[in-house]
Design an enzyme around this catalytic site. Structure first.
Site, PDB file in Angstrom:
ATOM      1  N   GLN A 174      14.127 -40.548 -57.453  1.00 58.87           N
ATOM      2  CA  GLN A 174      12.188 -39.543 -57.684  1.00 58.87           C
ATOM      3  C   GLN A 174      12.043 -39.735 -56.893  1.00 58.87           C
ATOM      4  O   GLN A 174      10.590 -40.027 -56.669  1.00 58.87           O
ATOM      5  CB  GLN A 174      12.020 -40.694 -59.232  1.00 58.87           C
ATOM      6  CG  GLN A 174      13.166 -40.468 -60.250  1.00 58.87           C
ATOM      7  CD  GLN A 174      13.034 -40.059 -60.500  1.00 58.87           C
ATOM      8  OE1 GLN A 174      12.250 -39.677 -61.544  1.00 58.87           O
ATOM      9  NE2 GLN A 174      14.395 -39.310 -61.080  1.00 58.87           N
ATOM     10  N   ARG A 226       2.890 -44.423 -55.636  1.00 57.12           N
ATOM     11  CA  ARG A 226       2.651 -44.997 -57.635  1.00 57.12           C
ATOM     12  C   ARG A 226       1.951 -46.377 -57.785  1.00 57.12           C
ATOM     13  O   ARG A 226       1.512 -46.191 -58.436  1.00 57.12           O
ATOM     14  CB  ARG A 226       4.147 -44.899 -57.948  1.00 57.12           C
ATOM     15  CG  ARG A 226       4.611 -45.827 -59.764  1.00 57.12           C
ATOM     16  CD  ARG A 226       5.410 -45.747 -59.690  1.00 57.12           C
ATOM     17  NE  ARG A 226       5.589 -45.542 -61.402  1.00 57.12           N
ATOM     18  CZ  ARG A 226       5.173 -47.002 -61.745  1.00 57.12           C
ATOM     19  NH1 ARG A 226       5.010 -47.557 -61.110  1.00 57.12           N
ATOM     20  NH2 ARG A 226       5.145 -47.429 -63.299  1.00 57.12           N
ATOM     21  N   LYS A 254      21.362   3.294 -56.186  1.00 55.91           N
ATOM     22  CA  LYS A 254      21.017   2.936 -54.777  1.00 55.91           C
ATOM     23  C   LYS A 254      20.950   3.513 -54.061  1.00 55.91           C
ATOM     24  O   LYS A 254      23.121   4.459 -54.522  1.00 55.91           O
ATOM     25  CB  LYS A 254      22.199   1.755 -54.636  1.00 55.91           C
ATOM     26  CG  LYS A 254      22.104   0.849 -53.545  1.00 55.91           C
ATOM     27  CD  LYS A 254      22.465  -0.562 -53.421  1.00 55.91           C
ATOM     28  CE  LYS A 254      21.760  -1.196 -52.070  1.00 55.91           C
ATOM     29  NZ  LYS A 254      22.284  -2.946 -52.574  1.00 55.91           N
ATOM     30  N   GLU A 298       8.780 -26.553 -61.252  1.00 57.88           N
ATOM     31  CA  GLU A 298       8.381 -26.545 -60.200  1.00 57.88           C
ATOM     32  C   GLU A 298       8.263 -25.248 -59.160  1.00 57.88           C
ATOM     33  O   GLU A 298       7.138 -24.711 -58.611  1.00 57.88           O
ATOM     34  CB  GLU A 298       8.903 -27.371 -59.165  1.00 57.88           C
ATOM     35  CG  GLU A 298       9.808 -28.700 -59.788  1.00 57.88           C
ATOM     36  CD  GLU A 298      10.374 -29.101 -60.649  1.00 57.88           C
ATOM     37  OE1 GLU A 298      10.767 -28.292 -60.768  1.00 57.88           O
ATOM     38  OE2 GLU A 298      10.013 -30.079 -62.032  1.00 57.88           O
ATOM     39  N   PHE A 352      10.513 -33.273 -56.096  1.00 54.12           N
ATOM     40  CA  PHE A 352      10.824 -32.787 -57.321  1.00 54.12           C
ATOM     41  C   PHE A 352      10.352 -31.143 -56.789  1.00 54.12           C
ATOM     42  O   PHE A 352      10.308 -30.210 -56.479  1.00 54.12           O
ATOM     43  CB  PHE A 352      10.086 -32.237 -58.377  1.00 54.12           C
ATOM     44  CG  PHE A 352      10.861 -34.192 -59.329  1.00 54.12           C
ATOM     45  CD1 PHE A 352      11.628 -34.507 -58.725  1.00 54.12           C
ATOM     46  CD2 PHE A 352       9.652 -34.476 -60.310  1.00 54.12           C
ATOM     47  CE1 PHE A 352      12.016 -35.705 -59.250  1.00 54.12           C
ATOM     48  CE2 PHE A 352      10.100 -35.681 -61.365  1.00 54.12           C
ATOM     49  CZ  PHE A 352      11.091 -36.328 -61.185  1.00 54.12           C
ATOM     50  N   ARG A 393      -2.590 -41.985 -56.509  1.00 55.74           N
ATOM     51  CA  ARG A 393      -2.523 -40.479 -57.819  1.00 55.74           C
ATOM     52  C   ARG A 393      -3.189 -41.026 -58.383  1.00 55.74           C
ATOM     53  O   ARG A 393      -4.290 -39.908 -58.536  1.00 55.74           O
ATOM     54  CB  ARG A 393      -0.944 -40.815 -58.304  1.00 55.74           C
ATOM     55  CG  ARG A 393      -0.638 -42.254 -58.873  1.00 55.74           C
ATOM     56  CD  ARG A 393       0.863 -42.120 -58.803  1.00 55.74           C
ATOM     57  NE  ARG A 393       0.799 -43.066 -59.846  1.00 55.74           N
ATOM     58  CZ  ARG A 393       1.156 -43.508 -61.296  1.00 55.74           C
ATOM     59  NH1 ARG A 393       1.699 -42.388 -62.331  1.00 55.74           N
ATOM     60  NH2 ARG A 393       1.788 -44.538 -61.787  1.00 55.74           N
ATOM     61  N   ASN A 410      20.153  -1.607 -59.342  1.00 58.47           N
ATOM     62  CA  ASN A 410      21.043   0.080 -59.021  1.00 58.47           C
ATOM     63  C   ASN A 410      22.464  -0.559 -59.337  1.00 58.47           C
ATOM     64  O   ASN A 410      22.843   0.105 -58.383  1.00 58.47           O
ATOM     65  CB  ASN A 410      20.565   0.522 -58.422  1.00 58.47           C
ATOM     66  CG  ASN A 410      20.809  -0.861 -56.852  1.00 58.47           C
ATOM     67  OD1 ASN A 410      21.069  -1.961 -56.847  1.00 58.47           O
ATOM     68  ND2 ASN A 410      19.559  -0.349 -55.780  1.00 58.47           N
TER      69      ASN A 410
END
Lengths: 646, 646
Positions: free
Chosen positions: B446, B501, B248, B385, B410, B337, B187
């Site tokens: 990180q 980790r 619109k 992500e 992330f 992990r 629009n």
């Protein structure tokens, strides 16, 4: 005949292999794919002085795919580039320094990190997809400063899946930033797998053309092709994008497979890798690199925006008159978001470094007032908040003081970008409007509720310069919004200003002063000690006034800043009944947590909280929604009565 | 001859005007631009039963530009569509209900919100750019369930600036989801201004073609053109994208200007607006709409995935053997992990509803193990992500239990998407790996550090069904990671699992059991009460053991869950020296805040914290970085000695 720089790239490759092996981590295969691109830029095409990385006239390199940084470190060391946290602490990087990669006292951080002493970079990168936006911000800054410089941004092919890249590509076209050049490193490999066909060089070329770019499709290991493409940047009316076809692990056979992302070689493999690079050099008939590194072409001289020690705005009354709010002030009803607009205009008059970005909601955040007053310093980012925040980080690196506004809720999709700005120690001011549940009718999709907890976490961390990593401001009325915005502009670091939708009465006198870490005392008494913040201070004040009529006198503090000095509040509570009640429009973890943590250390004050207890829904207006959540004036009155009885 | 539905669209327009005026807010001009598109879909083209919105075989509509929702409400009311929070509480929506728009007790929330009783929708929308990803998730679910249904997603032109849209467009091509159809409502107007040329219909057509779509370029007010385009969806091998050119404020002169975004008409203007719509009807020679609404075509019958009351995984030892981790367990070194990967595989065997998505880091998060075991239930989202999280929300709406993993850091760029999933009450499990500062060498870009504060805010909010809006799990060892992942799968709602980790020793016996809201007691003593969490529990345990040798005995709790029951810890502290020390690898606001808030209410226990005090930098490994931050074992020992002395 081969380019004499090609033999230097062979040596850079060896450094990359050795330094990552020495570090025991890092991404040699990605770095090797960039040798010829980085070499072409840093030895030959970029106009900059490795001995003065702070020169505002320099061409800049943003390594958006930050994990490839060893190749930049190696090239910079070969040039004897200057490192250090400030010009006063500068020293030349040596090839020997490369083996300190990723060590605690090294300037060679795991990913680009100017704040740890690598000023060749303007922004911390390593969380992907953000560099092109930073480059766009740098280019806006250069244009404002009338500096003719170019900004090169290296982006991984896999990385180009991040939507923010496409936001930035649109933004660059909108603002005709022909001096920014994205270079896509198409080595075909991601971390876990090959990149999608959607990110292949062929498809990328088509996408970039559809986005309006003059695409240069080059062999990323042919320096003449790279140089020819780079030389076009900024010359015509079109933005150039370079698609460079490269090989991951170029030159080192053992690093070419897709299983090698982020894996250094073992010490035993290094000699083989060097031999592999030498073999390539022999095949290409390159002569050995010798002598000092070639001097890159020097930039013309230029200055960034002028600095001031203190930015002081005009009096509140003058600013509200100038922005058409005098009537609202006279009626004693002015939203904090609107007062923010007045403050931004006043700041714009006070300092040419003040700039603003907004994401198509400037008529709601009131950044539009600034846009009207200073059209050349206002940059519309459209509906793309991630790009907006990273553009602000780029503007900050160019010496400007950017205010970036949107609904507080929508900024949440840019928290990763904010975190990278925090690591950069960028001088960015985020402004989130329509925060909390006082928004009412639009419902929870527009309400920012966990933001106070999130930002408080940052206010408790040090930025390594003795300042908070972020300073948080939460104005309760228009005067506070005006002065706290001024305070944010005067802090060299990340700030967040949280404003609200509804009109509120003026609680503070127009000449009130505010103090970093402070809070306002709005009522005194020996019953409960109440702490309000932002919009909730208005409700808390109404509750305290109502109790006063019933003869119950409370302390009332307006907590407008984090980190806060909790002691005056704890001390007042000790003198009263030893009980604090915090009243907030957000989920737990904000001022309540700050006071509870302080009280739990001292052990002599109790702290109770009223916070948003659940995911809200729409209601006709904010007060209806707040009451439904148990946060209305009458809820506060009832809770205070309970706590006063003890 | 005109389509007889066109006259109904005129009436829908009147409802839109009236209901937003009654509400005093809302976006009539956006809604009016969609009358013919929504009418074509909901009256004629979509196969669904308005009396049974829960039918899994139905075609679905995702209104990504959620602010336009009044047009959907009006159409659904015209059809007598069923509303209610569950089939047991269902009732038919009436045209009369429309005037309750945005009221506290209305199912017609300000923006689409299935959780408040509008099950025609699958996801809360209103924060822009997310709907197409949700649609992709619905389509993946349909394919898994072997249901041939189509998903239509309406996206604003200005909204298409959001990068997530382009992530979703890539994802749809990667996964050949030809049954999802994005419809761009062009629009030409945003909120603050006209849309950029980059989002114009012409440029959009080119972009979509470059992304691989068969683009249908239609007049968005011609129902025959819309119908013809819609009918192509799912018929060929290419994905269809519809670019609809609209106006619109269509039909209402006073709503066509660009200053009218988000503004309802005044009551006085309503009659004029109705007359304006009637005038258009007359010009188009439409006959009056009469009789009941046309019945949309019914869907074929089909079932979604089978439900189970309880998902029970195989024993820990069996799962680690199956996934090649037996040796690591024997060595007493297994990262959380990696154990998460074993748990995910075990869950996959236990229940066909378990599915997984990951963002090109599955070999780091160990979702790759699931991908290998169940390739048809693993969906690679590449480096995007935001799309990943919203795809997971779509899979949840399709009856699946999606685990979405990436580095915890992330995921921060998808917090807005997570918040929309929370509003939807989606059954999504987010898994953030490499959290905290134990990551070490890669540096702060990180590291996820404010995440605990952020997620804790959600754990303290109710989801309106008596459950936390989010449940947070923080395993300290492999056994905990295994069992807490199982627990997350068994909760009907949003969960977050935070993994690390480094390899860690097994702290818990392999048959240990864990309790929602609970914590593990790892040591007992009458000195300080220590609370560790996640990776820091290992360090806290080492510190406590060291102190034991010196004759100082501490309580040690492993806090693995939020919300938590603080009482057992407070009670143990009261019996000891009344002092708690929390040890965390994140910025303040996590378990420390939870315990401090509880202690500040009870007033008889002191709480001190060790958290990450500043923005970290790289170090060779995690323990070096933690020690540099004052969070090493020796730092904990020293602090405990101080606190034990009192």
């Amino acid at each position: 005949m081969s380019n004499p720089l090609e033999s230097r790239v062979i040596e850079l490759g060896k450094h990359v292999v050795r330094m990552t092996t020495a570090a025991g981590s890092g991404h040699p295969s990605s770095a090797l794919s960039l040798g010829h691109i980085v070499g072409t830029l840093m030895y030959e095409q970029m106009r900059y002085d490795p001995c003065n990385p702070w020169n505002p006239a320099s061409d800049r390199l943003v390594l958006s795919e930050g994990h490839s940084v060893p190749i930049v470190y190696a090239t910079y060391a070969d040039l004897g580039g200057v490192v250090g946290k400030s010009p006063a602490a500068k020293r030349a990087l040596t090839l020997d320094d490369l083996k300190t990669l990723r060590e605690l006292d090294s300037v060679l951080d795991g990913h680009p990190n100017p704040a740890e002493g690598f000023p060749f970079f303007d922004a911390a990168t390593g969380s992907l997809g953000q560099g092109l936006s930073v480059g766009a911000g740098l280019a806006l800054g250069a244009r404002l400063s009338k500096i003719d410089k170019r900004i090169f941004v290296i982006i991984g092919d896999g990385e180009s899946r991040e939507g923010q890249i496409w936001e930035a590509l649109d933004f660059i076209i909108d603002h005709k930033l022909v001096n920014v050049c994205p270079i896509f490193n198409c080595n075909g490999q991601g971390q876990a797998d090959y990149v999608s066909k959607q990110q292949s060089a062929d498809v990328l070329v088509g996408k970039l053309r559809a986005f309006g770019y003059d695409v240069q499709d080059v062999d990323g290991h042919k320096m003449d092709q790279i140089a020819a493409a780079v030389a076009k940047v900024g010359k015509g009316s079109m933005s150039i994008a370079i698609v460079a076809r490269t090989q991951k692990g170029w030159g080192v056979d053992s690093l070419k497979d897709k299983s090698n992302h982020g894996k250094p070689l073992t010490a035993a493999q290094v000699a083989d890798a060097e031999a592999s690079l030498d073999k390539v050099a022999a095949e290409l008939k390159l002569s050995k690199a010798s002598g000092p590194a070639p001097k890159p072409p020097m930039p013309p001289s230029a200055n960034g925006p002028a600095k001031k020690d203190k930015i002081a705005v005009m009096p509140f009354a003058e600013a509200v008159a100038k922005t058409g709010m005098a009537e609202a002030v006279a009626k004693n009803k002015l939203s904090t978001r609107r007062a923010y607009g007045a403050a931004l205009v006043a700041l714009g008059h006070a300092d040419e470094r003040i700039v603003a970005v907004d994401g198509d909601v400037s008529n709601s955040t009131f950044a539009s007032l600034f846009g009207k007053a200073f059209p050349n310093r206002f940059f519309e980012c459209k509906i793309a908040e991630q790009n907006m925040i990273s553009v602000a980080a780029g503007l900050s690196a160019a010496g400007y003081i950017p205010f970036a506004s949107s609904f507080a809720k929508f900024l949440a999709r840019g928290y990763d970008q904010l975190e990278m700005a925090a690591i950069t120690r960028a001088n960015v001011k985020l402004v989130g409007s329509h925060a909390g549940c006082s928004l009412g009718a639009d419902g929870p999709s527009q309400m920012s509720l966990p933001d106070l907890a999130y930002f408080r976490a940052y206010t408790n961390a040090d930025d390594g310069r003795g300042n908070p990593a972020l300073t948080f401001f939460h104005p309760a009325d228009a005067v506070a919004a005006y002065r706290l915005t001024e305070m944010a502009a005067n802090i060299n670091g990340l700030c967040y200003v949280r404003t609200h939708r509804p009109d509120v009465p003026l609680i503070y006198p127009q000449d009130a002063t505010f103090k970093l870490g402070g809070c306002g005392k709005l009522a005194e008494g020996n019953a409960v000690t109440v702490v309000g913040s932002g919009y909730m201070t208005t409700l808390a004040l109404a509750a305290v006034r109502e109790l006063e009529k019933a003869g119950v006198k409370c302390n009332l503090f307006d907590a407008y800043c984090l980190p806060m000095d909790a002691e005056p509040i704890l001390s007042a509570a000790r003198k009263a009944n030893g009980v604090i009640l915090t009243v907030e429009d957000n989920f737990a973890g904000g001022f309540n947590a700050a006071l509870a943590e302080a009280a739990a250390r001292s052990g002599d004050v109790k702290v109770f909280a009223m916070t948003c207890p659940r995911i809200p829904k729409s209601g006709k207006d904010g007060d209806i929604v707040l009451a439904a959540l148990g946060l209305g004036v009458q809820n506060i009155v009832a809770r205070l009565k309970e706590l006063a009885r003890g």
